[in-house]
Design an enzyme around this catalytic site. Structure first.
Site, mmCIF file in Angstrom:
data_model
loop_
_atom_site.group_PDB
_atom_site.id
_atom_site.type_symbol
_atom_site.label_atom_id
_atom_site.label_comp_id
_atom_site.label_asym_id
_atom_site.label_seq_id
_atom_site.Cartn_x
_atom_site.Cartn_y
_atom_site.Cartn_z
ATOM 1 C CG ASP A 69 49.972 32.340 36.464
ATOM 2 O OD1 ASP A 69 48.759 32.439 37.108
ATOM 3 O OD2 ASP A 69 51.083 32.392 36.774
ATOM 4 N NE ARG A 70 47.763 39.420 38.219
ATOM 5 C CZ ARG A 70 47.386 40.146 39.055
ATOM 6 N NH1 ARG A 70 46.233 40.823 39.263
ATOM 7 N NH2 ARG A 70 48.004 40.394 40.307
ATOM 8 C CG ASP A 71 50.639 38.002 39.876
ATOM 9 O OD1 ASP A 71 50.357 39.048 39.244
ATOM 10 O OD2 ASP A 71 49.970 37.617 40.959
ATOM 11 C CB THR A 114 45.351 34.641 38.029
ATOM 12 O OG1 THR A 114 46.291 35.048 39.245
ATOM 13 C CG2 THR A 114 44.212 35.527 38.236
ATOM 14 C CB CYS A 145 41.390 30.556 42.823
ATOM 15 S SG CYS A 145 41.412 29.542 44.482
ATOM 16 C CG HIS A 150 38.746 29.997 47.813
ATOM 17 N ND1 HIS A 150 38.243 29.511 46.379
ATOM 18 C CD2 HIS A 150 37.846 30.495 48.414
ATOM 19 C CE1 HIS A 150 37.177 30.207 46.383
ATOM 20 N NE2 HIS A 150 36.878 30.691 47.395
ATOM 21 C CE LYS A 198 46.595 29.198 38.209
ATOM 22 N NZ LYS A 198 47.496 30.074 37.523
ATOM 23 C CG ASP A 208 54.879 31.660 36.895
ATOM 24 O OD1 ASP A 208 53.783 31.290 37.309
ATOM 25 O OD2 ASP A 208 55.457 32.465 37.913
#
Length: 184
Positions: A9-11, A51, A90, A92, A109, A134
């Protein structure tokens, strides 16, 4: 021959989650995250970022702004020896999206669309792959894809009790998770 990957995941995993990060000036790598990705690459893992970017759906920033930030992030990582193998996002949201972005999609996700797309494009072996996120929805996506391991880090969202129970491990940060992955 299929290759193992680590889905990130990024953030909150790679960079500090400051809420809808879309500008270079707001992007700050979490301490140890670059080192973690270097370690994973040295051990033969593909690194794929997956992400959810509901800020696009909500109209907070555009896909072009997201792509500009992503290109900058990829360039900075490449300069440090980390070539990302893929970045999937994503744009959306099923409830808060605007226009075409308001949809219940397969990519957001905890659905597996981003993982499935990456696996197909990069010939990834899910049975030898890991996910580091996270929040609970990250772990759920990895479990639905039957990955070898699904880990939570506490550098992003507050780790919820349910997430901690269903994750295969909870780590302080990405570097700690990466060290566990390479020992596995």
């Amino acid at each position: 021959m299929a290759t193992p990957a680590v889905f990130l995941d990024r953030d909150g995993v790679i960079n500090k989650d400051k809420g809808y990060v879309s500008q270079i000036d707001d992007f700050e790598f979490i301490e140890g995250s670059i080192e973690a990705m270097q370690l994973l690459k040295q051990h033969g893992y593909l690194i794929v970022v997956i992400t959810n970017q509901s800020g696009i759906a909500r109209g907070y920033y555009s896909e072009d702004q997201f792509m500009t930030l992503t290109e900058w992030m990829c360039g900075l990582l490449a300069d440090r020896g980390v070539d990302l193998d893929g970045v999937y996002y994503c744009p959306h949201h099923p409830d808060k999206g605007i226009g075409d972005y308001k949809q219940d999609c397969l990519c957001r996700k905890p659905n597996t669309g981003m993982l499935d797309s990456a696996a197909q494009a990069l010939d990834i072996d899910f049975k030898q792959s890991f996910l580091v996120g996270d929040k609970l929805s990250d772990i759920q996506a990895g479990q639905k894809s039957q990955l070898k391991g699904n880990y939570l880090v506490s550098t992003g969202k507050v780790v919820c009790e349910k997430g901690a129970k269903v994750a295969d491990g909870v780590f302080h940060d990405l570097l700690s998770a990466a060290k566990a992955i390479i020992k596995d």
